[in-house]
Design an enzyme around this catalytic site. Structure first.
Site, PDB file in Angstrom:
ATOM      1  N   HIS A 145     -17.115  -0.340  -0.224  1.00  0.00           N
ATOM      2  CA  HIS A 145     -15.636  -0.823  -1.742  1.00  0.00           C
ATOM      3  C   HIS A 145     -17.012  -1.209  -2.656  1.00  0.00           C
ATOM      4  O   HIS A 145     -16.738  -1.172  -3.800  1.00  0.00           O
ATOM      5  CB  HIS A 145     -15.057  -1.248  -1.475  1.00  0.00           C
ATOM      6  CG  HIS A 145     -14.372  -1.880  -2.307  1.00  0.00           C
ATOM      7  ND1 HIS A 145     -13.630  -0.541  -2.926  1.00  0.00           N
ATOM      8  CD2 HIS A 145     -13.359  -2.506  -3.593  1.00  0.00           C
ATOM      9  CE1 HIS A 145     -13.071  -0.525  -4.069  1.00  0.00           C
ATOM     10  NE2 HIS A 145     -13.097  -2.333  -4.133  1.00  0.00           N
ATOM     11  N   ASP A 203     -11.282   4.034  -6.050  1.00  0.00           N
ATOM     12  CA  ASP A 203     -10.022   3.531  -5.700  1.00  0.00           C
ATOM     13  C   ASP A 203      -9.408   4.245  -6.881  1.00  0.00           C
ATOM     14  O   ASP A 203      -9.177   5.364  -7.285  1.00  0.00           O
ATOM     15  CB  ASP A 203     -10.163   1.591  -7.674  1.00  0.00           C
ATOM     16  CG  ASP A 203     -12.048   0.819  -6.787  1.00  0.00           C
ATOM     17  OD1 ASP A 203     -12.755   1.721  -6.507  1.00  0.00           O
ATOM     18  OD2 ASP A 203     -11.319   0.124  -6.692  1.00  0.00           O
ATOM     19  N   ASP A 248      -2.178  -1.821  -4.642  1.00  0.00           N
ATOM     20  CA  ASP A 248      -2.052  -2.076  -6.169  1.00  0.00           C
ATOM     21  C   ASP A 248      -2.207  -1.879  -7.505  1.00  0.00           C
ATOM     22  O   ASP A 248      -2.622  -1.323  -8.221  1.00  0.00           O
ATOM     23  CB  ASP A 248      -3.051  -3.587  -5.382  1.00  0.00           C
ATOM     24  CG  ASP A 248      -2.542  -4.851  -4.706  1.00  0.00           C
ATOM     25  OD1 ASP A 248      -1.255  -5.178  -4.601  1.00  0.00           O
ATOM     26  OD2 ASP A 248      -3.385  -5.378  -4.503  1.00  0.00           O
ATOM     27  N   ARG A 249      -1.592  -2.494  -8.897  1.00  0.00           N
ATOM     28  CA  ARG A 249      -1.800  -2.651  -9.508  1.00  0.00           C
ATOM     29  C   ARG A 249      -0.865  -1.266 -10.026  1.00  0.00           C
ATOM     30  O   ARG A 249       0.927  -1.245 -10.503  1.00  0.00           O
ATOM     31  CB  ARG A 249      -2.526  -1.317 -10.152  1.00  0.00           C
ATOM     32  CG  ARG A 249      -3.954  -2.776 -11.061  1.00  0.00           C
ATOM     33  CD  ARG A 249      -4.838  -3.018 -11.064  1.00  0.00           C
ATOM     34  NE  ARG A 249      -5.464  -4.312 -11.473  1.00  0.00           N
ATOM     35  CZ  ARG A 249      -5.997  -5.025 -12.355  1.00  0.00           C
ATOM     36  NH1 ARG A 249      -4.876  -4.724 -13.316  1.00  0.00           N
ATOM     37  NH2 ARG A 249      -6.119  -5.979 -12.607  1.00  0.00           N
ATOM     38  N   ASN A 299     -10.897  -4.422  -1.367  1.00  0.00           N
ATOM     39  CA  ASN A 299     -10.350  -6.283  -1.807  1.00  0.00           C
ATOM     40  C   ASN A 299      -9.041  -5.815  -2.619  1.00  0.00           C
ATOM     41  O   ASN A 299      -8.532  -7.583  -1.690  1.00  0.00           O
ATOM     42  CB  ASN A 299     -11.204  -6.406  -3.032  1.00  0.00           C
ATOM     43  CG  ASN A 299     -11.212  -6.222  -4.765  1.00  0.00           C
ATOM     44  OD1 ASN A 299     -11.467  -4.879  -4.265  1.00  0.00           O
ATOM     45  ND2 ASN A 299     -11.342  -6.841  -5.528  1.00  0.00           N
ATOM     46  N   HIS A 300      -8.977  -5.076  -2.459  1.00  0.00           N
ATOM     47  CA  HIS A 300      -6.983  -4.792  -2.710  1.00  0.00           C
ATOM     48  C   HIS A 300      -6.385  -4.875  -1.412  1.00  0.00           C
ATOM     49  O   HIS A 300      -5.060  -4.536  -1.293  1.00  0.00           O
ATOM     50  CB  HIS A 300      -6.383  -4.366  -3.821  1.00  0.00           C
ATOM     51  CG  HIS A 300      -7.029  -4.552  -4.984  1.00  0.00           C
ATOM     52  ND1 HIS A 300      -5.860  -5.378  -5.531  1.00  0.00           N
ATOM     53  CD2 HIS A 300      -7.581  -4.945  -6.061  1.00  0.00           C
ATOM     54  CE1 HIS A 300      -6.309  -6.139  -6.650  1.00  0.00           C
ATOM     55  NE2 HIS A 300      -7.205  -5.748  -7.001  1.00  0.00           N
ATOM     56  N   HIS A 317      -5.626   2.789  -6.830  1.00  0.00           N
ATOM     57  CA  HIS A 317      -4.889   1.705  -7.010  1.00  0.00           C
ATOM     58  C   HIS A 317      -3.067   2.677  -7.096  1.00  0.00           C
ATOM     59  O   HIS A 317      -2.837   2.230  -7.936  1.00  0.00           O
ATOM     60  CB  HIS A 317      -5.204   1.385  -8.594  1.00  0.00           C
ATOM     61  CG  HIS A 317      -6.417   0.012  -8.112  1.00  0.00           C
ATOM     62  ND1 HIS A 317      -5.738  -1.230  -7.816  1.00  0.00           N
ATOM     63  CD2 HIS A 317      -7.278  -0.003  -8.198  1.00  0.00           C
ATOM     64  CE1 HIS A 317      -6.845  -1.854  -7.435  1.00  0.00           C
ATOM     65  NE2 HIS A 317      -8.140  -1.421  -7.972  1.00  0.00           N
ATOM     66  N   ARG A 345     -16.869 -11.363 -11.853  1.00  0.00           N
ATOM     67  CA  ARG A 345     -15.564 -11.872 -11.491  1.00  0.00           C
ATOM     68  C   ARG A 345     -14.809 -12.582 -10.676  1.00  0.00           C
ATOM     69  O   ARG A 345     -13.903 -13.610  -9.964  1.00  0.00           O
ATOM     70  CB  ARG A 345     -15.434 -10.317  -9.937  1.00  0.00           C
ATOM     71  CG  ARG A 345     -15.145  -9.262 -10.281  1.00  0.00           C
ATOM     72  CD  ARG A 345     -15.635  -8.680  -8.846  1.00  0.00           C
ATOM     73  NE  ARG A 345     -15.768  -6.866  -9.016  1.00  0.00           N
ATOM     74  CZ  ARG A 345     -14.844  -5.866  -9.657  1.00  0.00           C
ATOM     75  NH1 ARG A 345     -13.625  -6.546 -10.664  1.00  0.00           N
ATOM     76  NH2 ARG A 345     -15.728  -5.094  -9.858  1.00  0.00           N
ATOM     77  N   ASP A 386      -9.256   0.137  -2.249  1.00  0.00           N
ATOM     78  CA  ASP A 386      -8.213  -0.111  -3.335  1.00  0.00           C
ATOM     79  C   ASP A 386      -7.591   1.025  -3.236  1.00  0.00           C
ATOM     80  O   ASP A 386      -6.969   2.008  -4.503  1.00  0.00           O
ATOM     81  CB  ASP A 386      -9.145  -0.314  -4.588  1.00  0.00           C
ATOM     82  CG  ASP A 386      -9.638  -2.157  -4.612  1.00  0.00           C
ATOM     83  OD1 ASP A 386      -9.793  -2.504  -3.808  1.00  0.00           O
ATOM     84  OD2 ASP A 386     -10.296  -2.041  -5.783  1.00  0.00           O
ATOM     85  N   HIS A 429     -14.938  -0.237  -6.980  1.00  0.00           N
ATOM     86  CA  HIS A 429     -14.517  -1.055  -7.563  1.00  0.00           C
ATOM     87  C   HIS A 429     -14.692  -1.246  -9.469  1.00  0.00           C
ATOM     88  O   HIS A 429     -13.945  -2.455  -9.295  1.00  0.00           O
ATOM     89  CB  HIS A 429     -15.618  -2.083  -6.743  1.00  0.00           C
ATOM     90  CG  HIS A 429     -15.269  -3.151  -6.361  1.00  0.00           C
ATOM     91  ND1 HIS A 429     -14.708  -3.922  -6.610  1.00  0.00           N
ATOM     92  CD2 HIS A 429     -16.397  -5.225  -6.633  1.00  0.00           C
ATOM     93  CE1 HIS A 429     -13.839  -5.709  -6.303  1.00  0.00           C
ATOM     94  NE2 HIS A 429     -15.291  -6.077  -7.073  1.00  0.00           N
TER      95      HIS A 429
END
Length: 491
Positions: free
Chosen positions: A344, A234, A266-267, A295-296, A236, A394, A263, A421
């Site tokens: 991922h 990730d 995001d964030r 997943n993002h 991000h 999660r 990923d 992840h």
């Protein structure tokens, strides 16, 4: 996981209550120090000593949110409001965790309870209004989605009509083709907090979408004898840390191959810069630069964690919709030299899944993953220490033990699973008797965690070499800056 309240309140000794309060206070200090896993252990001790106190569960719920264990966070918030139905913070924690899971209607119910109980709370009111907007928009989109074969955004774009204004002084493509010089000039432009012209951004996305439409859900990678492959986890939206990866490990090329394992966005608040750089390199080096869906790379996550807002702020809603279409075309897994599977998230709730099952996933038919099934589990699952399978911390996917990993690898004639992840203190961790490796490449995640980032260099004979690195400075734009009212819920 926890002690369960048993309907009628348990009789607890004064000594146990005092020890529980002490454990809670120690947990609060650990939480303030951002030592969330240690805080969870202390909150758990408090609960074991006195399982009748709502605040213990609500506090641990918040710590779980900080570690992205949203399923556990919902469960703890449930317990808090069961013990004390008037405890407003319990409803707030449950709303936050459900927002993180994109369960917007569940979150909306709790935000309404919070606002009814505390009508003067402006922050809660703002979150309620924003949540209502998301639910209304989702309901509207479902109502108008009657034809899954409707024209895509890609088919409506006419790049030739997009003029590059004379005043634009950024990097330009020659003859509508990507080049090494253009990509490096674009990265330098991004580093100065300037975006490229929308025409070039659209061209990059469209080129990758076209490429991915012709790619299977499981991609086979062979490392040539004169090359190496670097697997990154990730990132991000941490663009300046992405640039640092290239600085310490070399720019992508035919022989300096890369696989970024989901990923990308995001964030972090430089997600546009990250994804356009990665997409540009995919276009430039299609046979030596690889991208896995995370997943993002999904609509629900992008609405909550900032990517949609960032694309709209820097470009347009139309461009976000094109990104969404393109994310849905990304492959779900890679196999390196027929021996290392890279996904991922992780493995599956069933024992009989094969590589061929992954290869045959029709990711084009279902653009957004369901909340269960092979595609969901590839994106969301996590390893656990104990054998067997367990519910996901999660709230999506599963947790799988070392026996599950070894059985899957044996049946598919594989040696190793690499996944991402999860943030790790040292950037990576080796688990499941050396058969499962997690790599995470966003150091000091969200500017708060203090972790290192890591990458894995793999040679043609499948020797692994780990590199770890610290975060580098970035402009003073905080993570989740484009995440509307909900940024503070997850920070």
């Amino acid at each position: 996981m926890t002690a369960e309240p048993n309907g009628a309140e348990e009789e607890i000794t004064i000594e146990a209550k005092e020890k529980a309060e002490k454990a809670k206070e120690e947990a609060n200090k650990l939480f303030q120090a951002k030592k969330f896993e240690s805080a969870i252990e202390k909150y758990t001790l408090a609960i074991e000593l006195n399982p009748n106190v709502a605040v213990y569960y609500a506090n641990r719920s918040f710590a779980y949110i900080k570690t992205e264990a949203y399923g556990f966070a919902v469960a703890d918030a449930d317990k808090a409001v069961t013990i004390d139905p008037s405890y407003v913070k319990g409803y707030y924690r449950r709303a936050a965790a459900n927002m993180a899971l994109a369960k917007f209607k569940d979150a909306l119910r709790d935000f309404r309870i919070v606002v009814k109980s505390a009508p003067g709370d402006k922050d809660a009111k703002a979150k309620l209004v924003e949540c209502e907007k998301i639910v209304r928009k989702a309901d509207f989109e479902r109502a108008i989605t009657v034809d899954t074969s409707k024209k895509s955004i890609a088919d409506t774009l006419d790049i030739n009509t997009m003029a590059v204004e004379p005043s634009y002084d950024g990097p330009k493509m020659e003859d509508d083709q990507i080049s090494k010089d253009f990509v490096e000039a674009m990265m330098e432009t991004f580093s100065k907090q300037t975006v490229v012209h929308r025409k070039f951004a659209f061209q990059i996305i469209l080129a990758v979408r076209k490429m991915m439409l012709e790619t299977e859900s499981l991609v086979d990678i062979t490392i040539p004898q004169d090359a190496k492959l670097t697997v990154c986890g990730d990132i991000h939206g941490q663009y300046y840390d992405l640039m640092n990866i290239f600085a310490i490990n070399g720019l992508p090329s035919e022989n300096n191959m890369y696989l970024f394992n989901g990923d990308f966005v995001d964030r972090g608040s430089f997600s546009v810069e990250c994804i356009l750089t990665l997409f540009a390199y995919k276009w430039l080096y299609p046979k030596s630069f690889f991208l896995t869906r995370g997943n993002h790379e999904t609509d629900d996550m992008n609405k909550v964690y900032g990517f949609e807002g960032e694309v709209k702020a820097k470009f347009s809603q139309q461009m976000f919709e094109l990104f969404s279409e393109t994310f849905a075309t990304l492959p779900l897994a890679h196999v390196i030299n027929k021996k290392i599977l890279v996904v991922h998230g992780g493995l599956f709730s069933k024992n009989d899944v094969t590589l061929e099952d992954i290869r045959k996933i029709d990711r084009f038919k279902k653009r957004q993953p369901d909340s269960e099934g092979i595609m969901c589990e590839l994106l969301w699952s996590d390893p656990q220490l104990m054998p067997g399978r367990g519910p996901s911390k999660r709230g999506v996917g599963i947790q799988f033990g070392p026996d599950v990993t070894e059985d899957f690898l044996r049946r598919n004639n594989l040696d190793l699973l690499i996944r991402s992840h999860e943030v790790k203190d040292n950037g990576y961790v080796v688990e499941h008797n050396g058969k499962c490796i997690t790599v995470f490449s966003a150091p000091n995640y969200c500017d708060t965690i203090g972790n290192k980032g890591a990458l894995i260099n793999i040679t043609p004979d499948l020797k692994l070499d780990y590199k770890t690195f610290e975060a580098v400075p970035h402009p003073n734009i905080k993570p989740m800056a484009y995440a509307s009212q909900f940024g503070g819920l997850f920070m």
